[in-house]
Design a protein around this motif. Structure first.
Motif, PDB file in Angstrom:
ATOM      1  N   LYS A  32      12.792 -45.598 110.208  1.00 60.57           N
ATOM      2  CA  LYS A  32      14.029 -44.848 110.306  1.00 60.57           C
ATOM      3  C   LYS A  32      13.747 -43.409 110.707  1.00 60.57           C
ATOM      4  N   VAL A  33      14.498 -42.900 111.640  1.00 61.53           N
ATOM      5  CA  VAL A  33      14.409 -41.499 112.023  1.00 61.53           C
ATOM      6  C   VAL A  33      15.614 -40.801 111.418  1.00 61.53           C
ATOM      7  N   CYS A  34      15.415 -40.091 110.332  1.00 65.42           N
ATOM      8  CA  CYS A  34      16.527 -39.491 109.597  1.00 65.42           C
ATOM      9  C   CYS A  34      16.845 -38.109 110.145  1.00 65.42           C
ATOM     10  N   VAL A  35      18.094 -37.865 110.382  1.00 68.45           N
ATOM     11  CA  VAL A  35      18.530 -36.551 110.842  1.00 68.45           C
ATOM     12  C   VAL A  35      19.613 -36.072 109.897  1.00 68.45           C
ATOM     13  N   ARG A  36      19.323 -35.087 109.107  1.00 70.40           N
ATOM     14  CA  ARG A  36      20.296 -34.559 108.167  1.00 70.40           C
ATOM     15  C   ARG A  36      20.326 -33.048 108.316  1.00 70.40           C
ATOM     16  N   GLY A  37      21.335 -32.466 107.720  1.00 72.45           N
ATOM     17  CA  GLY A  37      21.398 -31.013 107.725  1.00 72.45           C
ATOM     18  C   GLY A  37      22.353 -30.505 108.783  1.00 72.45           C
ATOM     19  N   SER A  38      23.348 -29.774 108.353  1.00 77.36           N
ATOM     20  CA  SER A  38      24.311 -29.214 109.283  1.00 77.36           C
ATOM     21  C   SER A  38      23.705 -28.013 109.996  1.00 77.36           C
ATOM     22  N   MET A  39      24.406 -27.554 111.053  1.00 78.09           N
ATOM     23  CA  MET A  39      23.938 -26.374 111.762  1.00 78.09           C
ATOM     24  C   MET A  39      23.967 -25.161 110.850  1.00 78.09           C
ATOM     25  N   SER A  40      24.969 -25.094 109.954  1.00 72.06           N
ATOM     26  CA  SER A  40      25.015 -23.966 109.017  1.00 72.06           C
ATOM     27  C   SER A  40      23.792 -23.968 108.112  1.00 72.06           C
ATOM     28  N   GLY A  41      23.317 -25.169 107.753  1.00 70.87           N
ATOM     29  CA  GLY A  41      22.102 -25.258 106.944  1.00 70.87           C
ATOM     30  C   GLY A  41      20.888 -24.745 107.692  1.00 70.87           C
ATOM     31  N   LYS A  42      20.785 -25.075 108.971  1.00 70.16           N
ATOM     32  CA  LYS A  42      19.668 -24.599 109.784  1.00 70.16           C
ATOM     33  C   LYS A  42      19.699 -23.075 109.915  1.00 70.16           C
ATOM     34  N   LEU A  62      19.514 -20.851 117.261  1.00 64.85           N
ATOM     35  CA  LEU A  62      20.242 -21.824 116.447  1.00 64.85           C
ATOM     36  C   LEU A  62      21.743 -21.575 116.501  1.00 64.85           C
ATOM     37  N   ARG A  63      22.133 -20.316 116.524  1.00 61.79           N
ATOM     38  CA  ARG A  63      23.561 -20.006 116.638  1.00 61.79           C
ATOM     39  C   ARG A  63      24.115 -20.497 117.982  1.00 61.79           C
ATOM     40  N   VAL A  64      23.332 -20.308 119.042  1.00 62.67           N
ATOM     41  CA  VAL A  64      23.774 -20.753 120.364  1.00 62.67           C
ATOM     42  C   VAL A  64      23.812 -22.284 120.431  1.00 62.67           C
ATOM     43  N   SER A  65      22.775 -22.941 119.913  1.00 59.42           N
ATOM     44  CA  SER A  65      22.713 -24.403 119.995  1.00 59.42           C
ATOM     45  C   SER A  65      23.803 -25.071 119.176  1.00 59.42           C
ATOM     46  N   GLY A  66      24.346 -24.357 118.194  1.00 61.17           N
ATOM     47  CA  GLY A  66      25.403 -24.921 117.370  1.00 61.17           C
ATOM     48  C   GLY A  66      26.771 -24.906 118.034  1.00 61.17           C
ATOM     49  N   ARG A  67      26.886 -24.260 119.180  1.00 61.47           N
ATOM     50  CA  ARG A  67      28.183 -24.230 119.867  1.00 61.47           C
ATOM     51  C   ARG A  67      28.531 -25.618 120.407  1.00 61.47           C
ATOM     52  N   PRO A  68      29.802 -25.992 120.361  1.00 66.30           N
ATOM     53  CA  PRO A  68      30.196 -27.311 120.880  1.00 66.30           C
ATOM     54  C   PRO A  68      30.099 -27.357 122.405  1.00 66.30           C
ATOM     55  N   ASN A  94      31.221 -25.805 131.028  1.00 63.07           N
ATOM     56  CA  ASN A  94      29.974 -25.444 131.705  1.00 63.07           C
ATOM     57  C   ASN A  94      28.760 -26.147 131.125  1.00 63.07           C
ATOM     58  N   HIS A  95      28.867 -26.615 129.880  1.00 66.64           N
ATOM     59  CA  HIS A  95      27.748 -27.291 129.213  1.00 66.64           C
ATOM     60  C   HIS A  95      28.270 -28.571 128.562  1.00 66.64           C
ATOM     61  N   PRO A  96      28.599 -29.581 129.381  1.00 66.30           N
ATOM     62  CA  PRO A  96      29.200 -30.804 128.847  1.00 66.30           C
ATOM     63  C   PRO A  96      28.288 -31.593 127.914  1.00 66.30           C
ATOM     64  N   TYR A  97      26.983 -31.331 127.973  1.00 67.37           N
ATOM     65  CA  TYR A  97      26.048 -32.019 127.088  1.00 67.37           C
ATOM     66  C   TYR A  97      25.674 -31.176 125.875  1.00 67.37           C
ATOM     67  N   GLY A  98      26.368 -30.059 125.678  1.00 67.22           N
ATOM     68  CA  GLY A  98      26.091 -29.213 124.525  1.00 67.22           C
ATOM     69  C   GLY A  98      25.079 -28.121 124.828  1.00 67.22           C
ATOM     70  N   HIS A  99      24.704 -27.387 123.783  1.00 71.10           N
ATOM     71  CA  HIS A  99      23.800 -26.237 123.919  1.00 71.10           C
ATOM     72  C   HIS A  99      22.492 -26.435 123.160  1.00 71.10           C
ATOM     73  N   ASP A 100      22.151 -27.688 122.848  1.00 73.74           N
ATOM     74  CA  ASP A 100      21.011 -27.951 121.973  1.00 73.74           C
ATOM     75  C   ASP A 100      19.678 -27.442 122.522  1.00 73.74           C
ATOM     76  N   LYS A 101      19.549 -27.383 123.844  1.00 70.29           N
ATOM     77  CA  LYS A 101      18.272 -26.963 124.416  1.00 70.29           C
ATOM     78  C   LYS A 101      17.964 -25.496 124.181  1.00 70.29           C
ATOM     79  N   ALA A 102      18.937 -24.754 123.663  1.00 67.22           N
ATOM     80  CA  ALA A 102      18.667 -23.356 123.332  1.00 67.22           C
ATOM     81  C   ALA A 102      17.531 -23.247 122.329  1.00 67.22           C
ATOM     82  N   GLU A 103      17.357 -24.269 121.494  1.00 66.50           N
ATOM     83  CA  GLU A 103      16.267 -24.256 120.520  1.00 66.50           C
ATOM     84  C   GLU A 103      14.916 -24.300 121.216  1.00 66.50           C
TER      85      GLU A 103
END
Length: 304
Positions: free
Chosen positions: A3-13, A64-70, A74-83
């Motif tokens: 199992k690859v567990c992913v927990r923790g909200s962006m606010s937690g990060k 992390l603040r940038v990657s948490g944006r929906p 302009n970024h239909p796949y999200g901002h996760d790569k900011a990390e």
């Protein structure tokens, strides 16, 4: 099944990253104090790395603040790569640290001098190293569990600081009690080489994320097993492709079904597969292209 567990909200990060910044500033103060007490080049190199830790913690917090944006237009796949950008910046800072340390090594070798107040310096630097050890282990563990490149890179960076402090303390003790002044810049040079090595490793891992490297082999094998276990009614799945963008996984493949299967029935299989893959891989964007039996390649994940 793994199992690859992913927990923790962006606010937690973000909360963890904020605490990291506070810890980095506190450790920097302790190490600067140790250097001022002793005048040691080795302790200066250790304090210099902690300066970079503070800058890296700021960069991680911003990322992390940038990657948490929906996702947006302009970024239909999200901002996760900011990390990953944060991790690249941190790698560059680590490499810069090693260059600055080598400069001090050269100056210390040209003008060697014995440190003052060695016991006070050892005690203060050891305390800073212990704080870093505890926090580095926590950051790496949380970063892996939440699949956060920024937190994981930060933890690995702090862990290099721990090894740096350990080597510096051993060398500094030898300098203080042997009386050989040039041992101080020698220890600092070894610290710089280790930091250089770790910086290149961090840079390689960060760039791999930006270049859409596939999932780790273990995670990819787990996805294949999940497809095989949940694609009942289909014939095969082929051309499986994956990539990782921070906490978000991208999974796409072709699903071959019998030619006479209805759209509703094939859609049921796809829904079942998407649910199972998300349960296995956490946050995931899944694309399944349904094909008739004549498109079978007889390779990949064979269901029937």
């Amino acid at each position: 099944m793994t199992k690859v567990c992913v927990r923790g909200s962006m606010s937690g990060k973000i909360r963890v990253a904020s605490i990291t910044l506070v810890v980095a500033v506190a450790v920097l103060g302790m190490k600067v104090g140790a250097w001022l007490l002793t005048g040691s080049v080795a302790l200066y190199s250790d304090a210099l790395e902690s300066t970079i830790n503070v800058a890296a913690a700021v960069a991680a917090l911003i990322a992390l603040r940038v990657s948490g944006r929906p996702a947006d237009a302009n970024h239909p796949y999200g901002h996760d790569k900011a990390e990953y950008l944060s991790a690249v910046i941190e790698s560059a800072l680590v490499l810069t640290t090693s260059i600055l340390i080598f400069r001090e090594v050269w100056l210390g070798w040209a003008r060697p001098h014995l440190p003052t107040l060695p016991l006070a310096g050892i005690a203060l630097n050891a305390a800073a190293g212990f704080v870093n050890l505890i926090w580095a282990r926590l950051l790496v563990r949380v970063g892996r569990r939440w699949r956060s490149p920024a937190l994981t890179a930060g933890g690995r960076h702090v862990m290099t600081d721990v090894w740096t402090s350990t080597g510096v303390l051993v060398g500094f003790w030898l300098v203080a009690f042997s009386g050989y002044a040039r041992l101080d810049p020698i220890v600092a040079a070894l610290v710089g080489l280790n930091i250089l090595r770790v910086g290149f490793l961090m840079l390689r891992q960060s760039v791999a994320g930006l270049m859409d490297e596939a999932m780790e082999p273990e995670a990819l094998a787990s996805i294949r097993r999940t497809i095989a276990d949940n694609a009942g009614g289909a014939i095969e799945a082929h051309d499986l492709r994956t990539r990782q963008a921070g906490r978000l996984s991208f999974v796409e493949f072709h699903l071959v079904v019998p030619g006479d299967m209805t759209v509703d029935r094939s859609h049921e299989i796809c829904d079942r597969l998407e649910g199972a893959i998300r349960a296995e891989a956490g946050d995931a964007m899944i694309t399944i292209h349904v094909e008739p039996a004549g498109k079978a390649k007889h390779k990949g994940v064979v269901v029937l």
